[in-house]
Design a protein around this motif. Sequence first.
Motif, PDB file in Angstrom:
ATOM      1  N   VAL A  91     -39.814  11.238 -15.603  1.00  0.00           N
ATOM      2  CA  VAL A  91     -39.058  10.964 -14.394  1.00  0.00           C
ATOM      3  C   VAL A  91     -40.097  11.047 -13.166  1.00  0.00           C
ATOM      4  N   ALA A  92     -40.953  11.824 -13.195  1.00  0.00           N
ATOM      5  CA  ALA A  92     -41.825  11.658 -11.865  1.00  0.00           C
ATOM      6  C   ALA A  92     -42.662  10.428 -11.873  1.00  0.00           C
ATOM      7  N   SER A  93     -43.172  10.048 -13.015  1.00  0.00           N
ATOM      8  CA  SER A  93     -44.058   8.983 -12.871  1.00  0.00           C
ATOM      9  C   SER A  93     -43.200   7.648 -12.616  1.00  0.00           C
ATOM     10  N   VAL A  94     -42.059   7.620 -13.178  1.00  0.00           N
ATOM     11  CA  VAL A  94     -40.984   6.359 -12.829  1.00  0.00           C
ATOM     12  C   VAL A  94     -40.611   6.277 -11.273  1.00  0.00           C
ATOM     13  N   VAL A  95     -40.439   7.712 -10.861  1.00  0.00           N
ATOM     14  CA  VAL A  95     -40.031   7.777  -9.358  1.00  0.00           C
ATOM     15  C   VAL A  95     -41.231   7.117  -8.473  1.00  0.00           C
ATOM     16  N   VAL A  96     -42.475   7.530  -8.605  1.00  0.00           N
ATOM     17  CA  VAL A  96     -43.496   7.099  -7.592  1.00  0.00           C
ATOM     18  C   VAL A  96     -44.048   5.522  -7.931  1.00  0.00           C
ATOM     19  N   LEU A  97     -43.853   5.187  -9.166  1.00  0.00           N
ATOM     20  CA  LEU A  97     -44.253   3.757  -9.573  1.00  0.00           C
ATOM     21  C   LEU A  97     -43.266   2.765  -8.897  1.00  0.00           C
ATOM     22  N   LEU A 176     -37.309  16.706  -4.390  1.00  0.00           N
ATOM     23  CA  LEU A 176     -36.252  17.622  -4.339  1.00  0.00           C
ATOM     24  C   LEU A 176     -35.193  17.595  -5.140  1.00  0.00           C
ATOM     25  N   ILE A 177     -34.450  16.522  -5.529  1.00  0.00           N
ATOM     26  CA  ILE A 177     -33.626  16.547  -6.951  1.00  0.00           C
ATOM     27  C   ILE A 177     -34.329  16.945  -7.777  1.00  0.00           C
ATOM     28  N   GLY A 178     -35.395  16.749  -8.354  1.00  0.00           N
ATOM     29  CA  GLY A 178     -36.220  17.072  -9.770  1.00  0.00           C
ATOM     30  C   GLY A 178     -36.246  18.680  -9.789  1.00  0.00           C
ATOM     31  N   THR A 179     -36.694  19.227  -8.447  1.00  0.00           N
ATOM     32  CA  THR A 179     -36.912  20.830  -8.323  1.00  0.00           C
ATOM     33  C   THR A 179     -35.590  21.482  -8.288  1.00  0.00           C
ATOM     34  N   TRP A 180     -34.790  21.033  -7.430  1.00  0.00           N
ATOM     35  CA  TRP A 180     -33.530  21.693  -7.022  1.00  0.00           C
ATOM     36  C   TRP A 180     -32.342  21.497  -8.092  1.00  0.00           C
ATOM     37  N   LYS A 181     -32.356  20.606  -8.611  1.00  0.00           N
ATOM     38  CA  LYS A 181     -31.150  20.146  -9.561  1.00  0.00           C
ATOM     39  C   LYS A 181     -31.598  19.896 -10.938  1.00  0.00           C
ATOM     40  N   SER A 186     -42.157  22.769  -9.628  1.00  0.00           N
ATOM     41  CA  SER A 186     -42.603  21.850  -8.360  1.00  0.00           C
ATOM     42  C   SER A 186     -44.195  21.294  -8.776  1.00  0.00           C
ATOM     43  N   GLU A 187     -45.114  22.413  -9.104  1.00  0.00           N
ATOM     44  CA  GLU A 187     -46.361  21.867  -9.304  1.00  0.00           C
ATOM     45  C   GLU A 187     -46.500  20.935 -10.590  1.00  0.00           C
ATOM     46  N   SER A 188     -45.607  21.113 -11.386  1.00  0.00           N
ATOM     47  CA  SER A 188     -45.802  20.157 -12.667  1.00  0.00           C
ATOM     48  C   SER A 188     -45.198  18.582 -12.033  1.00  0.00           C
ATOM     49  N   TYR A 189     -44.173  18.788 -11.366  1.00  0.00           N
ATOM     50  CA  TYR A 189     -43.714  17.435 -10.953  1.00  0.00           C
ATOM     51  C   TYR A 189     -44.801  16.686  -9.992  1.00  0.00           C
ATOM     52  N   LEU A 190     -45.224  17.583  -9.157  1.00  0.00           N
ATOM     53  CA  LEU A 190     -46.344  16.807  -8.021  1.00  0.00           C
ATOM     54  C   LEU A 190     -47.414  16.448  -9.026  1.00  0.00           C
ATOM     55  N   LYS A 191     -47.883  17.067 -10.022  1.00  0.00           N
ATOM     56  CA  LYS A 191     -49.226  16.772 -10.656  1.00  0.00           C
ATOM     57  C   LYS A 191     -48.849  15.475 -11.526  1.00  0.00           C
ATOM     58  N   ALA A 192     -47.798  15.494 -12.184  1.00  0.00           N
ATOM     59  CA  ALA A 192     -47.410  14.140 -12.898  1.00  0.00           C
ATOM     60  C   ALA A 192     -47.406  12.971 -11.904  1.00  0.00           C
ATOM     61  N   THR A 193     -46.540  12.996 -10.635  1.00  0.00           N
ATOM     62  CA  THR A 193     -46.844  12.177  -9.698  1.00  0.00           C
ATOM     63  C   THR A 193     -48.058  11.554  -9.292  1.00  0.00           C
ATOM     64  N   PHE A 194     -48.942  12.341  -8.978  1.00  0.00           N
ATOM     65  CA  PHE A 194     -50.050  12.060  -8.657  1.00  0.00           C
ATOM     66  C   PHE A 194     -51.252  11.594  -9.850  1.00  0.00           C
ATOM     67  N   ASP A 195     -50.685  11.992 -11.074  1.00  0.00           N
ATOM     68  CA  ASP A 195     -51.726  11.612 -12.212  1.00  0.00           C
ATOM     69  C   ASP A 195     -51.367  10.175 -12.575  1.00  0.00           C
ATOM     70  N   PHE A 196     -50.128   9.739 -12.390  1.00  0.00           N
ATOM     71  CA  PHE A 196     -49.680   8.319 -12.860  1.00  0.00           C
ATOM     72  C   PHE A 196     -49.921   7.276 -11.463  1.00  0.00           C
ATOM     73  N   LEU A 197     -50.012   7.866 -10.400  1.00  0.00           N
ATOM     74  CA  LEU A 197     -50.187   7.008  -9.274  1.00  0.00           C
ATOM     75  C   LEU A 197     -51.713   6.405  -9.223  1.00  0.00           C
ATOM     76  N   GLU A 198     -51.852   5.037  -9.117  1.00  0.00           N
ATOM     77  CA  GLU A 198     -53.044   4.495  -8.968  1.00  0.00           C
ATOM     78  C   GLU A 198     -53.071   3.834  -7.717  1.00  0.00           C
ATOM     79  N   ALA A 199     -54.463   3.626  -7.051  1.00  0.00           N
ATOM     80  CA  ALA A 199     -54.541   2.762  -5.881  1.00  0.00           C
ATOM     81  C   ALA A 199     -54.065   1.522  -5.845  1.00  0.00           C
ATOM     82  N   GLU A 200     -54.000   0.629  -7.131  1.00  0.00           N
ATOM     83  CA  GLU A 200     -53.486  -0.567  -7.091  1.00  0.00           C
ATOM     84  C   GLU A 200     -52.040  -0.628  -6.780  1.00  0.00           C
TER      85      GLU A 200
END
Length: 263
Positions: A91-97, A176-181, A186-200
């Motif tokens: 979910v985190a990677s799909v949201v950020v990408l 917010l939705i991922g952690t509260w609902k 929180s740490e895992s969600y943010l880590k997945a967000t930054f791990d999959f996000l690239e400069a491109e």
Amino acid sequence: MIGTLILDPLAALGRGTLAACRVAGAVALFALEAVANLLRPPFHWRQFLRAFVEIAWFSLPVVALTAVFTGMVLALQSYTGFARFNAQSAVASVVVLSLARELGPVLAGLMVAGRIGASFAAEIGTMRVTDQVDALTTLSTDPMRYLVTPRILAGVLAMPLLVLVADILGVMGGWLIGTWKLGFVSESYLKATFDFLEAEDVISGLVKASVFGFVVTLMGTWCGYTSKGGAQGVGSATTAAVVSSSILILALDYVLTEMFFAQ
């Protein structure tokens, strides 16, 4: 009779095609003149700063709200779909990408088209039908330099800033939705967000934002600059600016995506 039934639609199609080509050519020449004015002084910095603040600052609330709720909805929908395949961790990677590549630039562009494109078309259109544009020429001021070029440059520079903020707020809405609902840590969600996000991913979105800013300001100024027919003409120009900007944003989004990510 049969010949008329066949030839009349073909003639109408030909007239429509020629009219579309004339408009496309006129818009292209209009854009070339506006860009060429950047290379030759004088440049009206006050008009530029006014347009930049109007685009970047006064459009921020609507873009921010759109981004936050889009991130929330995207997280919910992604979780619902991925739960069928036990892939909730994606979910985190799909949201950020999705936000960085597509939804951030496109939704911000559409919101700005509805607000700024209409505003520029109405403002310049009113000046056109009340002869204020001709008055600028009488006062030895080039209307293209004064009304069009500063606004187009402001759109090109302000839109990436809006999209960058939209990306951050959209990711925050998904978090917010991922952690509260949805029960993510929180740490895992943010880590997945930054791990999959690239400069491109971010760069492609910002390039799209600049192109969309150019399109919105170009069509807003063009429709206003060429408006005629009094108040009704200004209303038609405003509608045309929003509709044409929105269609071009969606079409150019595909073209730019093909350029950046096609294998």
